[in-house]
Scaffold this active site. Structure first.
Site, PDB file in Angstrom:
ATOM      1  N   ASP A 152      49.463 -10.945  84.692  1.00 56.18           N
ATOM      2  CA  ASP A 152      48.104 -10.605  84.301  1.00 56.18           C
ATOM      3  C   ASP A 152      47.579 -11.672  83.344  1.00 56.18           C
ATOM      4  O   ASP A 152      48.339 -12.310  82.614  1.00 56.18           O
ATOM      5  CB  ASP A 152      48.065  -9.244  83.591  1.00 56.18           C
ATOM      6  CG  ASP A 152      48.327  -8.083  84.538  1.00 56.18           C
ATOM      7  OD1 ASP A 152      48.265  -8.301  85.762  1.00 56.18           O
ATOM      8  OD2 ASP A 152      48.600  -6.976  84.046  1.00 56.18           O
ATOM      9  N   ARG A 153      46.280 -11.818  83.335  1.00 62.53           N
ATOM     10  CA  ARG A 153      45.655 -12.844  82.499  1.00 62.53           C
ATOM     11  C   ARG A 153      46.058 -12.718  81.028  1.00 62.53           C
ATOM     12  O   ARG A 153      46.314 -13.718  80.350  1.00 62.53           O
ATOM     13  CB  ARG A 153      44.125 -12.739  82.640  1.00 62.53           C
ATOM     14  CG  ARG A 153      43.362 -13.812  81.896  1.00 62.53           C
ATOM     15  CD  ARG A 153      41.878 -13.685  82.188  1.00 62.53           C
ATOM     16  NE  ARG A 153      41.114 -14.711  81.512  1.00 62.53           N
ATOM     17  CZ  ARG A 153      39.802 -14.853  81.632  1.00 62.53           C
ATOM     18  NH1 ARG A 153      39.120 -14.035  82.419  1.00 62.53           N
ATOM     19  NH2 ARG A 153      39.173 -15.809  80.980  1.00 62.53           N
TER      20      ARG A 153
END
Length: 331
Positions: A152-153
């Site tokens: 995930d970012r």
């Protein structure tokens, strides 16, 4: 009135296409295969045509995570793309700034980096570019460079890339067959019970009205649910928090975030599944991101087969927050 022939002529309708998977594309997930061959088509649309069954592999329906094999025939339904969208997709890789990331391991087969939080692994969904585009710009001589998996970012830590097609297939097979060991460090709000060690809950992905992706826990017999297994070990108890070592046995989207939150212990700083009021207070205390870090990865080297163990230390901002919380409990 002048009759201008062809003035209102509509552009030709797109047609169904059939693509035979070659050796270079063998082993890719179907969604990644389509992203490559349908430049300019939004990912939300790609996932929609997969779910609807309009995309076929060897005349049969297939899921987004289906691996395509050499010789497979993939049916692509008619899709419209504006020239602007296609140009934007093509330009993404060339407009990304060149950037290297801290290297944990590199040889002729693979590259393992320590990804910082706040950086997407690839462009798309409102993100102009990510790690992969920046690395390709920094390494124009690289003949092959592909993501093996994703983070995930807002998650920091170990990210693995392949430098050869054979390495990519081998490593992705290891991930798919659950032959790798992936352990994260997560700080959750509350005192996690030390005897709660296994979370076996099915997860279901869905989209919000604005197209944003979300995941929720569903019943084990839910036809849309995917079994998800998470192992939890308490690394440290802090005032109001627990630092957990979380090992995932399945790699579902947002698995750790949703599993922990479903138990009533959201990850500190999680803006999707967390405690939003608590996050505001944590921000004032110096926690400006989600406390989730890909800490350890165990795998077999794709060429030699030797065991490889990668470690990425907690980033300074997370270690500092832990230290602050520990000090606050001292007399």
């Amino acid at each position: 009135m002048k009759n201008i022939i062809g003035a209102n002529k509509s552009p030709p309708m797109p047609e169904v296409k059939f693509i035979t998977v070659d050796a270079d594309d063998a082993g890719q997930r179907l969604d990644n295969f389509l992203v490559r061959h349908l430049k300019g088509v939004p990912k939300t649309h790609i996932y929609r045509i997969i779910r609807s069954g309009e995309v076929r592999v060897n005349k049969g329906r297939a899921a987004a995570d289906t691996r395509v094999n050499g010789g497979d025939v993939v049916r692509l339904p008619p899709t419209r793309t504006s020239e602007r969208a296609a140009e934007k997709a093509e330009a993404m890789a060339t407009t990304a700034p060149a950037r290297e990331f801290p290297i944990l391991l590199e040889d002729e087969h693979l590259l393992a980096i320590d990804k910082p939080a706040g950086v997407a692994v690839h462009g798309g969904s409102g993100v102009s570019f990510g790690v992969i585009e920046q690395l390709r710009r920094a390494r124009p001589q690289a003949a092959f460079l592909e993501l093996v998996h994703r983070l995930d970012r807002e998650t920091s830590g170990i990210l693995l890339l392949a430098k050869k097609r054979s390495a990519l297939k081998n490593l992705q097979d290891q991930f798919r067959e659950r032959e790798t060991g992936k352990t994260y460090l997560a700080l959750v709000i509350g005192q996690w019970p030390s005897n709660k060690k296994v979370l076996d809950k099915s997860l279901h992905k869905y989209l919000l009205p604005n197209g944003e992706r979300r995941v929720k826990v569903v019943a084990k017999d839910d036809p849309d649910g995917m079994r998800s297994l998470t192992l939890v070990k308490v690394a440290q108890q802090l005032p109001g928090f627990s630092l957990l070592e979380v090992t995932i046995k399945t790699g579902r989207t947002h698995q750790i975030r949703v599993h922990l939150a479903s138990e009533g212990f959201p990850i500190a700083g999680d803006d999707k599944y967390g405690d939003f009021e608590a996050n505001k207070a944590l921000l004032k205390q110096g926690l400006k991101r989600m406390f989730l870090h890909a800490w350890r990865l165990q795998l077999s080297h794709p060429a030699s087969g030797e065991s490889v163990v990668l470690n990425a230390a907690l980033p300074d901002e997370l270690q500092s927050f832990i230290s602050t919380q520990s000090d606050s409990n001292k007399p």
